[in-house]
Design an enzyme around this catalytic site. Structure first.
Site, PDB file in Angstrom:
ATOM      1  CB  CYS A 162      -1.099   0.022   1.206  1.00 39.57           C
ATOM      2  SG  CYS A 162      -2.058  -1.504   1.186  1.00 39.57           S
ATOM      3  CG  HIS A 302      -1.742   4.513   5.407  1.00 37.72           C
ATOM      4  ND1 HIS A 302      -1.817   4.398   4.127  1.00 37.72           N
ATOM      5  CD2 HIS A 302      -1.976   3.363   5.691  1.00 37.72           C
ATOM      6  CE1 HIS A 302      -1.703   3.066   3.663  1.00 37.72           C
ATOM      7  NE2 HIS A 302      -2.008   2.315   4.736  1.00 37.72           N
ATOM      8  CD  GLU A 313      -1.212   7.750   9.045  1.00 36.56           C
ATOM      9  OE1 GLU A 313      -0.906   8.764   8.173  1.00 36.56           O
ATOM     10  OE2 GLU A 313      -2.555   7.154   9.141  1.00 36.56           O
ATOM     11  CE  LYS A 334      -5.633   4.205   2.468  1.00 38.92           C
ATOM     12  NZ  LYS A 334      -4.729   5.477   2.579  1.00 38.92           N
ATOM     13  CG  HIS A 339      -6.501   0.677   1.443  1.00 44.33           C
ATOM     14  ND1 HIS A 339      -5.496   1.594   0.701  1.00 44.33           N
ATOM     15  CD2 HIS A 339      -5.715   0.222   2.197  1.00 44.33           C
ATOM     16  CE1 HIS A 339      -4.331   1.293   1.102  1.00 44.33           C
ATOM     17  NE2 HIS A 339      -4.488   0.609   2.055  1.00 44.33           N
ATOM     18  CG  PHE A 399       0.289  -6.005   4.510  1.00 49.02           C
ATOM     19  CD1 PHE A 399      -0.451  -5.168   5.252  1.00 49.02           C
ATOM     20  CD2 PHE A 399      -0.732  -6.895   4.020  1.00 49.02           C
ATOM     21  CE1 PHE A 399      -1.491  -5.445   6.125  1.00 49.02           C
ATOM     22  CE2 PHE A 399      -1.934  -7.294   4.531  1.00 49.02           C
ATOM     23  CZ  PHE A 399      -2.300  -6.266   5.617  1.00 49.02           C
TER      24      PHE A 399
END
Length: 413
Positions: A162, A302, A313, A334, A339, A399
């Site tokens: 991502c 994010h 975050e 998002k 996403h 990830f």
């Protein structure tokens, strides 16, 4: 940084709109691009999550039949976004050897790969199409763009989950600063609304299960958040040196002043709860920008709407900004788009650029009861940003422990 790098074109196809302007208008209006999946495979495979952020306009409606046939959906989205960005930039006249592509994906041609495997099982190897490999390659979207605009200065693909497209934008910045090229198309795409990725993400309890209210499922920072929502689409930026842009009389949206990529080396899916790698990415990007934390007025976070990710975050941002974090307008877009995985950073970079250009931070929707452990100043209605030179940041984390951050500055010609 002696040479300035500027944004002269933007393009997008998203769950909110088929191009960048319509996507931005829908975002500011607080719309949701999330809807129930009507595909027959949802019932056939008993998919536990029955909604996603599907592209507002089908790619097949924006490409020729031959293009759609020879490109995986991820490459279709990429080509649509890149063509819009290129036209928006005025189709720059640049020597092919001075033109490059830095384009990303998190998964690549998953539809092509899995459909071809079904064909192999059901009909045998002779029925597997000869274009299967070019269509499933993760570098397929970048290659399609590169051939479309005759870019011979290098065509590269970032694949870092991502964080992919934000990393691609950071890479583009460094290529331009090095003097290797004059113009770069950068961004990312994803077309992962397929039964296997959805089933896999659901199996790891990463997706929201709000099947009865999909438009409210993505709810960053809300105490009741329960996972992210899959999205699809693409975003593209045309980046070039300021000298090249001014020489051709191009319009300029913003200046790209910093970018950084770091890694956690902590866990394959979970973020470092201390946020040290993400914090380093922000600090490194600000250092490249020659900026201080007080210069930052806006962050497109994010913010995936996962219980663990949103807190991680926040922890990273608090490490960097301290009390100044209270003065930064935070948007979690998002909530509207879902996403887009490898395409998320590109779309959110565009939102960050337009926020600076129009001096308006876009809203976060579905925030009904903010988590007290995440005391951010979250924008829930379009908010005016200050006049004068200001900085904004776009964050992406993926990830594998990937962290990518880009910093933009407002630009007044």
């Amino acid at each position: 940084m002696t040479q300035k790098i500027v944004v002269t074109g933007i393009g997008a196809t998203t769950p909110l709109g088929g191009d960048a302007p319509s996507t931005w208008r829908a975002l500011l209006a607080g719309e949701s691009g999330i809807s129930t999946l009507e595909q027959e495979w949802v019932a056939r495979y008993e998919i536990p999550v029955t909604f996603a952020g599907q592209a507002k306009v089908k790619a097949s409606e924006m490409l020729t039949p031959q293009e759609a046939k020879r490109l995986d959906p991820s490459s279709q989205f990429a080509l649509i976004a890149a063509r819009e960005a290129w036209a928006d930039a005025g189709s720059p006249a640049v020597a092919p050897e001075r033109l490059a592509v830095e384009y990303a994906t998190g998964i690549g041609g998953v539809w092509t790969l899995l459909d071809a495997f079904d064909t192999l099982k059901e009909k045998g190897p002779r029925r597997v199409l000869p274009m299967t490999v070019p269509m499933l390659m993760p570098n397929g979207p970048a290659a399609a763009i590169g051939m479309d605009i005759a870019a011979r200065g290098g065509v590269r693909t970032s694949v870092s989950a991502c964080a992919s497209s934000t990393e691609a934008i950071a890479n583009a910045l460094n290529r331009l600063l090095s003097g290797e090229v004059d113009v770069v198309i950068a961004g990312g795409c994803e077309a992962g609304i397929h039964p296997l990725p959805i089933a896999a993400f659901a199996s790891m309890h990463a997706l929201s299960r709000r099947n009865d209210e999909p438009t409210k499922a993505s709810r960053p920072y809300d105490i009741a958040r329960d996972g992210f929502v899959m999205g699809e689409g693409a975003g593209a930026l045309v980046l070039e040196t300021e000298a090249h842009a001014l020489a051709r009389g191009a319009k300029i949206y913003a200046e790209l002043v910093g970018g950084s990529v770091t890694s956690d080396a902590y866990h394959i899916t979970a973020p470092d709860p201390e946020g040290s790698g993400a914090a380093r990415a922000v600090l490194n990007a600000l250092e490249q920008a020659g900026a201080t934390i007080e210069d930052v007025v806006h962050i497109n976070a994010h913010a995936t709407s996962t219980p663990v990710g949103d807190i991680a975050e926040y922890t990273a941002l608090k490490r960097v900004f301290g009390d100044h974090l209270n003065n930064i307008a935070i948007s979690a877009t998002k909530s509207s788009t879902g996403h887009l995985l490898g395409g998320a950073g590109a779309i959110e970079a565009i939102f960050t650029i337009l926020a600076l250009k129009e001096r308006t931070a876009p809203p976060t929707i579905n925030l009904e009861n903010q988590d007290p452990e995440i005391p951010l100043d979250v924008v829930t209605a379009p908010r005016a940003l200050p006049a004068g030179p200001i900085l904004a940041i776009s964050n992406s984390f993926g990830f594998g422990g990937h962290n990518a951050v880009v910093v933009f500055r407002s630009y007044d010609q």
